[in-house]
Design a protein around this motif. Structure first.
Motif, PDB file in Angstrom:
ATOM      1  N   SER A 159      65.651 -29.316 -61.116  1.00 15.34           N
ATOM      2  CA  SER A 159      65.345 -30.578 -60.452  1.00 15.34           C
ATOM      3  C   SER A 159      64.401 -31.389 -61.311  1.00 15.34           C
ATOM      4  O   SER A 159      63.690 -30.858 -62.163  1.00 15.34           O
ATOM      5  N   ASN A 160      64.409 -32.672 -61.082  1.00 14.28           N
ATOM      6  CA  ASN A 160      63.698 -33.590 -61.955  1.00 14.28           C
ATOM      7  C   ASN A 160      62.193 -33.413 -61.832  1.00 14.28           C
ATOM      8  O   ASN A 160      61.590 -33.787 -60.844  1.00 14.28           O
ATOM      9  N   ASN A 171      59.286 -40.554 -61.153  1.00 12.50           N
ATOM     10  CA  ASN A 171      60.001 -41.807 -60.976  1.00 12.50           C
ATOM     11  C   ASN A 171      58.989 -42.940 -61.094  1.00 12.50           C
ATOM     12  O   ASN A 171      57.782 -42.714 -61.045  1.00 12.50           O
ATOM     13  N   TRP A 226      62.972 -46.210 -59.980  1.00 15.65           N
ATOM     14  CA  TRP A 226      63.889 -45.540 -60.892  1.00 15.65           C
ATOM     15  C   TRP A 226      63.262 -44.350 -61.591  1.00 15.65           C
ATOM     16  O   TRP A 226      62.039 -44.257 -61.721  1.00 15.65           O
ATOM     17  N   ASN A 227      64.141 -43.456 -62.100  1.00 15.13           N
ATOM     18  CA  ASN A 227      63.663 -42.320 -62.882  1.00 15.13           C
ATOM     19  C   ASN A 227      63.235 -42.791 -64.272  1.00 15.13           C
ATOM     20  O   ASN A 227      63.476 -43.929 -64.666  1.00 15.13           O
ATOM     21  N   GLN A 228      62.585 -41.910 -65.008  1.00 12.06           N
ATOM     22  CA  GLN A 228      62.020 -42.325 -66.278  1.00 12.06           C
ATOM     23  C   GLN A 228      63.089 -42.652 -67.322  1.00 12.06           C
ATOM     24  O   GLN A 228      62.867 -43.496 -68.202  1.00 12.06           O
ATOM     25  N   ARG A 229      64.262 -42.017 -67.225  1.00 14.20           N
ATOM     26  CA  ARG A 229      65.331 -42.338 -68.166  1.00 14.20           C
ATOM     27  C   ARG A 229      65.735 -43.796 -68.043  1.00 14.20           C
ATOM     28  O   ARG A 229      65.839 -44.511 -69.046  1.00 14.20           O
ATOM     29  N   SER A 269      54.098 -40.152 -58.921  1.00 16.71           N
ATOM     30  CA  SER A 269      53.765 -38.733 -58.965  1.00 16.71           C
ATOM     31  C   SER A 269      52.268 -38.597 -59.198  1.00 16.71           C
ATOM     32  O   SER A 269      51.566 -39.590 -59.381  1.00 16.71           O
ATOM     33  N   SER A 287      53.908 -39.581 -67.130  1.00 17.07           N
ATOM     34  CA  SER A 287      55.074 -39.127 -67.875  1.00 17.07           C
ATOM     35  C   SER A 287      54.646 -38.564 -69.221  1.00 17.07           C
ATOM     36  O   SER A 287      53.653 -38.996 -69.811  1.00 17.07           O
ATOM     37  N   SER A 335      60.904 -33.854 -54.658  1.00 16.44           N
ATOM     38  CA  SER A 335      62.286 -34.146 -55.037  1.00 16.44           C
ATOM     39  C   SER A 335      62.885 -32.870 -55.604  1.00 16.44           C
ATOM     40  O   SER A 335      62.829 -32.612 -56.796  1.00 16.44           O
ATOM     41  N   GLN A 346      65.585 -32.443 -70.415  1.00 16.28           N
ATOM     42  CA  GLN A 346      65.716 -33.333 -69.268  1.00 16.28           C
ATOM     43  C   GLN A 346      64.419 -33.479 -68.472  1.00 16.28           C
ATOM     44  O   GLN A 346      64.383 -34.151 -67.448  1.00 16.28           O
ATOM     45  N   GLN A 392      62.919 -31.205 -66.731  1.00 14.48           N
ATOM     46  CA  GLN A 392      63.207 -30.627 -65.428  1.00 14.48           C
ATOM     47  C   GLN A 392      62.424 -29.338 -65.213  1.00 14.48           C
ATOM     48  O   GLN A 392      62.006 -28.683 -66.174  1.00 14.48           O
TER      49      GLN A 392
END
Length: 236
Positions: free
Chosen positions: A28-29, A33, A111-114, A130, A134, A157, A205, A207
């Motif tokens: 999981s991520n 975000n 949005w997610n960091q990607r 969070s 990051s 999440s 990723q 994760q």
């Protein structure tokens, strides 16, 4: 977490707790975000404080985008509630999110960091949702919720392997044990060849993964029910 949200809001025709058996944790991520602000429609908003001030000065006008039954819906609701903001909640699902931001149809995305990195020409990430920043160089300077006193708005999440609840209990426990064995291998200091593949994927990723008993998985899900239920459970 989408299954939890869907059940709380009544948009799914099944019960996660009654109809499914959880077998173990999936990758999981672990990356944060971000709240991203459109450079086109809100060019003067550079920080979270700027966004809050602008929303208060323009009640009912700023368009927060989210996809129903996702943590984006919870993120946007929590943020608006925390600061008592009057904003326009705008549904923007899946592949529509990017063109909606780029085309000026929405003002604020979660949005997610990607995506935050990929669409840096169109949005400004103002805060990480969070308790930690990051690890990505492009986003390392973006403050996180903990620094802004918003830790109470952080939502778990987590993803899980699940199946129909008619599975034999001994088989479910056996699958859980085998999967946890693979996870333990991947996160060890000396993983096997297969474990190294999973370890590299997780690191690439951003994760997280840990071996959890079935009971521990349900405890996490219960925590999600409580947290997400506080946000969405009593809405009309």
């Amino acid at each position: 977490n989408e299954m939890v949200i869907g059940e709380i809001t009544g948009t799914f025709d099944y019960s996660l707790k009654n109809d499914f058996q959880v077998l173990g944790m999936l990758p999981s991520n672990g990356a944060p975000n971000f709240i991203g602000v459109s450079k086109t429609t809100l060019p003067d908003v550079k920080t979270m404080e700027d966004l809050v001030d602008y929303c208060k000065a323009n009640p009912g006008k700023v368009r927060f985008a989210y996809a129903p039954d996702t943590v984006g819906e919870v993120y946007s609701t929590l943020f608006a509630d925390h600061f008592d903001l009057d904003v326009k909640m705008t549904i923007s699902e899946g592949s529509d999110s990017k063109p909606n931001l780029m085309g000026g149809i929405v003002d604020v995305v979660f949005w997610n960091q990607r995506d935050a990195i990929e669409y840096a020409d169109y949005m400004v990430p103002v805060v990480a949702l969070s308790n930690e920043r990051s690890t990505k160089e492009e986003l390392a300077d973006v403050p996180c919720y903990a620094e802004k006193g918003l830790s109470d708005c952080v939502v778990p999440s987590v993803m899980f392997l699940a199946c129909k609840n008619d599975i034999d209990e001994s088989l479910a426990q056996a699958i859980n044990a085998k999967w946890n064995e693979a996870i333990s291998d991947a996160i060890s200091d000396n993983p096997s060849e297969k474990g190294q593949i999973l370890k590299e994927y997780m690191e690439n990723q951003d994760q997280i993964l840990e071996p959890l008993t079935i009971e521990a998985c349900w405890e996490i899900i219960d925590d999600e029910y409580e947290k997400i239920g506080e946000v969405l459970g009593n809405r009309e």
